[in-house]
Design an enzyme around this catalytic site. Sequence first.
Site, PDB file in Angstrom:
ATOM      1  N   CYS A   2       1.328  -1.111  -0.129  1.00 51.49           N
ATOM      2  CA  CYS A   2       0.177  -0.049   0.348  1.00 51.49           C
ATOM      3  C   CYS A   2       1.088   1.708  -0.436  1.00 51.49           C
ATOM      4  CB  CYS A   2      -0.703   0.126   1.139  1.00 51.49           C
ATOM      5  SG  CYS A   2      -1.682  -1.555   1.629  1.00 51.49           S
ATOM      6  N   ASP A  94      -4.071  -8.888   8.724  1.00 49.33           N
ATOM      7  CA  ASP A  94      -2.609  -8.801   8.768  1.00 49.33           C
ATOM      8  C   ASP A  94      -1.909  -6.976  10.036  1.00 49.33           C
ATOM      9  OD1 ASP A  94      -2.452  -7.971   7.312  1.00 49.33           O
ATOM     10  OD2 ASP A  94      -0.130  -8.448   6.077  1.00 49.33           O
ATOM     11  N   ILE A 280       8.935 -12.741 -19.846  1.00 55.59           N
ATOM     12  CA  ILE A 280       9.406 -11.795 -20.711  1.00 55.59           C
ATOM     13  C   ILE A 280      10.451 -11.886 -21.746  1.00 55.59           C
ATOM     14  CG2 ILE A 280       7.810  -9.752 -19.949  1.00 55.59           C
ATOM     15  CD1 ILE A 280      10.544  -8.256 -19.056  1.00 55.59           C
ATOM     16  N   SER A 353       8.848 -13.791  -6.760  1.00 54.18           N
ATOM     17  CA  SER A 353      10.108 -12.933  -6.954  1.00 54.18           C
ATOM     18  C   SER A 353      11.377 -14.069  -6.488  1.00 54.18           C
ATOM     19  CB  SER A 353      10.492 -11.606  -7.258  1.00 54.18           C
ATOM     20  OG  SER A 353      11.442 -11.358  -6.231  1.00 54.18           O
ATOM     21  N   GLY A 354      12.231 -13.637  -7.119  1.00 57.28           N
ATOM     22  CA  GLY A 354      13.636 -14.551  -6.783  1.00 57.28           C
ATOM     23  C   GLY A 354      14.853 -13.717  -6.484  1.00 57.28           C
TER      24      GLY A 354
END
Length: 603
Positions: A2, A94, A280, A353-354
């Site tokens: 946010c 949360d 991509i 993600s890595g």
Amino acid sequence: MCGIYLTNIPFEEKEVKSKLDSISFRGPDYTGLSKVNDVTLGHLRLAILDLDPRSNQPMVYKNLHIVFNGEIYNYLDLKEELLGLGYTFKTESDTEVLLIGFYEWGKGLLERTNGMFAFSIYNEDTNEIFSARDRLGVKPFYYCFKDGKIEICSQIRPMLKGKKINEEAISIYLDCMFIPSPYTIADDIMKLPPGNFMTISLETGKLEIQEYWNLKDVEVRDISYEDAMKELHDLLSDAVKIRLQSDVPIGSFLSGGIDSALVSALAAEASKEKINTFSIGFENPKFDESKIAEQYAEIIGSNHKTTICSANDILKLVPKLTEVYDEPFADSSALPSLLLNSVTKKHVTVALSGDGGDESFIGYNHFDSLVRNKSIIEIPFFIRKMVSQPFLLKLFGMNSHRVKNALNTKTKNDFIENIFSRKGFLLNKKRQDYMKHYQGYKKWSNIFLQKAADLNIKLWLENDSNVKVDRASMAYSVEVRSPFLDYRVVEFARTLPMSFRYEKGRQKKILRDLLKEFIPEEVFNQPKRGFAVPIGEWMRNELKDEFLGALNDEFLEKVPNLNIQKFKRLLNEHMNGQDDHTANIWKLYVLSKWYGEFGVVMD
């Protein structure tokens, strides 16, 4: 994920709304405002957990009011503990757990919390503000505190009106292509460093910042490779599992690299349904990893989406850089990151993600370069200085950038720092020593590569990688979660013998061996391409007029402390194909676009 805002400056409500509107992409689902005493709290919500309006912010519990950006991954465990203490909850979010947890434990909440976060809590009884940022700086936190007036925000744009450019920050940016914390582009505005909390008494006008987490002295464990593999598998599996909690569609980024492949494979293993993966690809095969990613997806059984991009697809995103990266930021991989998130948003709102694997498991190419040139650094400096003459370097074929650095750098620590800084290369005079805020790497370990990895974590990860991912994802209202940035993984990796993580010619050894459990080694054992685009080629060809127009004398003369004559020489050498100065030209180009948007005094 946010946007937060808090101030005791007496802005009118329409002005606060206008500030929030300028970064509305961070939270398009709901804009919340409240005023308590003289304090205004604002929030932009991207709804991920408990989509019901009851979880909108600002949220209140008794005398406490919170605005919170991020995710608390272990919130269910904390909630169970608080239920056992007799607390009740009105939501499934949360945010409420964080708020009630602070009511119960105060600052002790932070050491119990596993997440990515930046939040502020206003106590209306004591007239105090408590703010904190996550351990590794995944979520941003800007603040300005002057003459008893505070302004806090997730991005700097809403705070820039009337501020002057911090000229020292420009010099720092020209050195390292980003502006590291605690600095910002504007005078009087600061970044709260990661792993720190801030308390402000509005009664006394006192601000205090304290550290609650940092990297520690390395204690290498006596552990077998097989046991280390098992522990790491269990730890990463849990880091992935807790990041799969979501009330909206979730997926995973999947490139041709080791890290995203392992994260996606673990997510596929933990998920009850087929996971969605996204990549991509580029028309230029030199930069394209999409075919490898598609092989990974077939093996792990994911629903995979590949988007092939042209140079024009990337170039169209250049204006977006200034819109969402509201400080100068010159990592050109921000462009494909923006494109990846724009594609992903069509299908999911949350993506794994890595990111972070290279820092902890010695994956970047510069680590290999450090090892190759370590023997040069060990030669006495006066001898290295003697043989560093240009004609000798050319004669012996030692003309690479890293070799020159090794010959001309006094100490091993200086050589490590040169990975991230050009030490005033484009400047007329010495700039502020921002490295003084990052000297911990010298004391935490005596291992050469670990020192470099620690500086990578503290300087590069926060100020480059995390900024790139946060802004690129938020630009399209996507939440990115990175299991390798779980602080438990970072702490665990630093206890492993270096030989478990790095062997000459085999980076990220233990991750590669873990990945073999899911994907055959012959499939993933490919050269590392990175997430790059051919900016240097575009400068000489389709974008030549654009770059030369932007980097005109009128702009260059605005840039404080810039060695204009030197830069023009580099620009000419690049355009004529004599040398590659892509990084330095891109820095100035991005800065020119930033000046065009904001000016010297921000309006």
